[in-house]
Design a protein around this motif. Structure first.
Motif, short mmCIF file in Angstrom:
data_model
loop_
_atom_site.label_atom_id
_atom_site.label_comp_id
_atom_site.label_asym_id
_atom_site.label_seq_id
_atom_site.Cartn_x
_atom_site.Cartn_y
_atom_site.Cartn_z
N UNK A 83 37.36 -8.26 67.39
CA UNK A 83 37.41 -6.63 67.24
C UNK A 83 36.27 -6.31 66.21
N UNK A 84 35.53 -5.44 66.62
CA UNK A 84 34.22 -4.97 65.75
C UNK A 84 34.91 -4.17 64.31
N UNK A 85 34.39 -4.53 63.31
CA UNK A 85 35.00 -3.86 62.12
C UNK A 85 33.73 -3.28 61.31
N UNK A 86 34.17 -2.01 60.96
CA UNK A 86 33.19 -1.16 59.97
C UNK A 86 33.65 -1.21 58.69
N UNK A 87 33.08 -1.59 57.66
CA UNK A 87 33.52 -1.45 56.36
C UNK A 87 32.87 -0.23 55.50
N UNK A 88 33.56 0.77 55.21
CA UNK A 88 32.95 1.68 54.42
C UNK A 88 33.17 1.63 52.87
N UNK A 89 31.73 1.82 52.40
CA UNK A 89 31.90 1.54 50.85
C UNK A 89 30.78 1.78 50.16
N UNK A 90 30.94 2.27 49.00
CA UNK A 90 29.77 2.79 48.22
C UNK A 90 29.14 1.72 47.00
N UNK A 91 29.60 0.59 47.42
CA UNK A 91 29.09 -0.58 46.66
C UNK A 91 27.84 -1.03 47.25
N UNK A 101 31.34 -8.25 60.67
CA UNK A 101 31.62 -6.95 60.12
C UNK A 101 30.30 -6.29 59.81
N UNK A 102 30.30 -4.98 59.71
CA UNK A 102 29.16 -4.05 59.49
C UNK A 102 29.65 -3.12 58.31
N UNK A 103 28.66 -2.84 57.65
CA UNK A 103 28.63 -2.00 56.57
C UNK A 103 28.42 -0.40 56.89
N UNK A 104 29.24 0.33 56.61
CA UNK A 104 28.97 2.00 56.66
C UNK A 104 29.05 2.35 55.19
N UNK A 109 26.79 10.38 56.56
CA UNK A 109 26.84 11.80 57.30
C UNK A 109 27.63 11.79 58.58
N UNK A 110 27.85 12.86 59.12
CA UNK A 110 28.65 12.81 60.47
C UNK A 110 27.84 11.94 61.43
N UNK A 111 26.47 12.30 61.43
CA UNK A 111 25.85 11.52 62.35
C UNK A 111 25.67 10.09 62.11
N UNK A 112 25.75 9.77 61.01
CA UNK A 112 25.77 8.27 60.67
C UNK A 112 27.00 7.62 61.07
N UNK A 113 28.10 8.42 60.69
CA UNK A 113 29.57 7.83 61.37
C UNK A 113 29.40 7.67 62.79
N UNK A 114 28.84 8.87 63.33
CA UNK A 114 29.10 8.59 64.89
C UNK A 114 28.00 7.68 65.56
N UNK A 115 26.87 7.30 64.85
CA UNK A 115 25.93 6.45 65.32
C UNK A 115 26.39 5.03 65.24
N UNK A 116 27.04 4.79 64.08
CA UNK A 116 27.50 3.43 63.63
C UNK A 116 28.76 3.18 64.52
N UNK A 117 29.40 3.99 64.86
CA UNK A 117 30.81 3.79 65.63
C UNK A 117 30.24 3.46 67.10
#
Length: 129
Positions: A83-91, A101-104, A109-117
């Motif tokens: 399963x691919x995993x995106x981890x959202x973090x401000x760190x 896993x990939x970092x979000x 932005x909405x565009x970044x969320x869309x593109x990364x997904x």
């Protein structure tokens, strides 16, 4: 231009407003979204038999048991190998992500969320072909 192909995304975020915004954006892009506000509902979804094509989790889950999105990512990879995993973090780059896993990075932005997904879901198609 949506290209979801009816993929299902599990969004795990303990902040109700952030989770709602992410879900709204992903649903507008025509993804099916499962919401979880923490560890227990996320594990229940991952252990269930519903299809989940991508896990998007915040690194901080606000869980009293001190489990993080990093822990969830590792458990998801055990329950659903590949399963691919995106981890959202401000760190930023201070995190050690589980393999695959990939970092979000927050804020995003909405565009970044869309593109990364879409990029994460495209990696499924290319590795399974």
């Amino acid at each position: 231009m949506p290209s979801s192909d009816l993929h299902t995304i599990l969004v795990v975020e303990d902040d109700d407003i952030v989770r709602m915004l992410m879900v709204d954006v992903l649903e507008e892009l025509e993804f099916k979204v499962i919401e979880a506000d923490g560890w227990d509902p996320a594990i229940a979804a991952l252990a269930g038999d519903q299809a989940i094509d991508l896990l998007v989790t915040d690194v901080g889950l606000g869980d009293a048991k001190e489990r993080t999105g990093l822990d969830l990512a590792q458990q998801a990879m055990i329950l659903r190998p590949g399963i691919p995993v995106l981890i959202a973090s401000g760190y930023g780059n201070t995190l050690t992500l589980p393999d695959g896993a990939k970092l979000l990075s927050k804020p995003f932005s909405i565009d970044t969320l869309r593109d990364t997904v879409q990029d994460s879901l495209a990696s499924i198609r290319t590795t399974s072909v």
